[in-house]
Design an enzyme around this catalytic site. Sequence first.
Site, short mmCIF file in Angstrom:
data_model
loop_
_atom_site.label_atom_id
_atom_site.label_comp_id
_atom_site.label_asym_id
_atom_site.label_seq_id
_atom_site.Cartn_x
_atom_site.Cartn_y
_atom_site.Cartn_z
N ARG A 106 0.89 -1.18 0.00
CA ARG A 106 0.00 0.00 0.00
C ARG A 106 0.92 1.22 0.00
O ARG A 106 1.72 1.40 0.92
CB ARG A 106 -0.90 -0.01 1.23
CG ARG A 106 -1.59 1.34 1.44
CD ARG A 106 -2.69 1.27 2.47
NE ARG A 106 -3.84 0.58 1.93
CZ ARG A 106 -5.07 0.64 2.44
NH1 ARG A 106 -5.30 1.37 3.52
NH2 ARG A 106 -6.06 -0.03 1.90
N HIS A 133 -7.34 0.77 -6.54
CA HIS A 133 -7.59 -0.08 -5.36
C HIS A 133 -8.25 -1.37 -5.86
O HIS A 133 -9.41 -1.65 -5.56
CB HIS A 133 -8.48 0.66 -4.37
CG HIS A 133 -8.43 0.12 -2.97
ND1 HIS A 133 -7.66 -0.96 -2.61
CD2 HIS A 133 -9.07 0.52 -1.82
CE1 HIS A 133 -7.82 -1.22 -1.33
NE2 HIS A 133 -8.67 -0.33 -0.83
N GLN A 136 -10.11 -4.00 -3.51
CA GLN A 136 -11.40 -3.53 -3.00
C GLN A 136 -12.50 -3.74 -4.04
O GLN A 136 -13.60 -4.21 -3.72
CB GLN A 136 -11.30 -2.06 -2.62
CG GLN A 136 -12.59 -1.51 -2.03
CD GLN A 136 -12.92 -2.13 -0.68
OE1 GLN A 136 -12.12 -2.05 0.25
NE2 GLN A 136 -14.09 -2.74 -0.54
N ASP A 221 -17.11 7.07 -1.54
CA ASP A 221 -15.91 6.94 -0.71
C ASP A 221 -15.75 8.26 0.04
O ASP A 221 -16.46 9.24 -0.26
CB ASP A 221 -14.70 6.67 -1.62
CG ASP A 221 -13.46 6.23 -0.85
OD1 ASP A 221 -13.52 6.07 0.38
OD2 ASP A 221 -12.41 6.03 -1.49
N CYS A 261 -16.32 1.50 0.64
CA CYS A 261 -15.16 0.65 0.95
C CYS A 261 -14.71 0.78 2.40
O CYS A 261 -13.98 -0.07 2.90
CB CYS A 261 -14.01 0.94 0.00
SG CYS A 261 -13.35 2.61 0.12
N ARG A 289 -13.33 -8.82 1.47
CA ARG A 289 -11.90 -8.58 1.19
C ARG A 289 -11.11 -9.85 1.55
O ARG A 289 -10.19 -10.24 0.83
CB ARG A 289 -11.39 -7.40 2.02
CG ARG A 289 -11.91 -6.03 1.63
CD ARG A 289 -11.36 -5.55 0.32
NE ARG A 289 -9.90 -5.44 0.31
CZ ARG A 289 -9.18 -4.42 0.75
NH1 ARG A 289 -9.80 -3.36 1.26
NH2 ARG A 289 -7.86 -4.41 0.68
#
Length: 305
Positions: A106, A133, A136, A221, A261, A289
């Site tokens: 990340r 991402h 996700q 988001d 998310c 996930r």
Amino acid sequence: MSKKLKHYLQFSNFTADEYAYLFERAALIKRKFKAYEKHHPLTDRTLALIFEKASTRTRVSFEAGMYQLGGSVVHLTTGDSQLGRAEPIEDSARVISRMVDLVMIRTFEQTKIDRFAEYSRVPVINGLTNEFHPCQIMADIFTFIEHRGSIRGKTVAWVGDGNNMANTWLQAAQLLDFTVHVSTPRGYEIDRAVAGVRNDCYRVFKDPMLACANADLVTTDVWTSMGFEAENEARKKAFADWCVDMDMMRTAKSDALFMHCLPAHRGEEVDVDVIDGPQSVVWDEAENRLHVQKALMEYLLLGQL
Ligand code: CP
């Protein structure tokens, strides 16, 4: 003959057939997990987790997932490794990938993970960059399939920032044949060149209500993604009309789902009635996930089983 190294750096790295396999495999792995059945295909394999940004879901799902697959995990952050003391990415990639079987990163710019992958001897997974991402979105689509069946031909409304999640939704739409209705405030639009997609897999709407009309899924988001905190106050003003509320959900299909998310800021990008309401599947989305990433790690190391 050596097997070609496969990385997962963007959603577009895999084909629709590979996703079909991964979604089936994730469903099987989830069933086994729920039944407390052992599933240890990655015994003696090690995953390095490298975090240059904070995380809850990504860390727990990869770490727990690797142990559940029979393997083990090494956890590194910028603050407690030479990564934070300017060791070149190329050198870090060469060294770390001689000691582990798989790496998840990340970080900030996509170019950083791309460079790491170029010098890595083992598969590298994108656990979030400024641009993408993919893990996700894989979990989100798996969640949609669980609740509503195939996503092909469906409409996903993206309300909010033209960020890494939005870019990844666009890549998914092109690959899996659905449409994204995007509504962002002016100045925070998506950049199609970043996603690298055709312009027929999405439509842009100035008004978020119109973007939600007849959608099968409404998703958003936070207004300020990690790395953009200095813009927080300006973003709060710009995004004030991009809060997913019950009026938006009522313009979507009556069986539309809501996803986020997480982490979420109730009262900013989403109203409490929506995220904690009956159309929200955010907890399934977060749990998934774990299952999709277990399928992904197994696939990157062992191929289709
Ligand atoms: N959605 C997500 O990636 O969560 P974390 O930032 O907690 O990992």
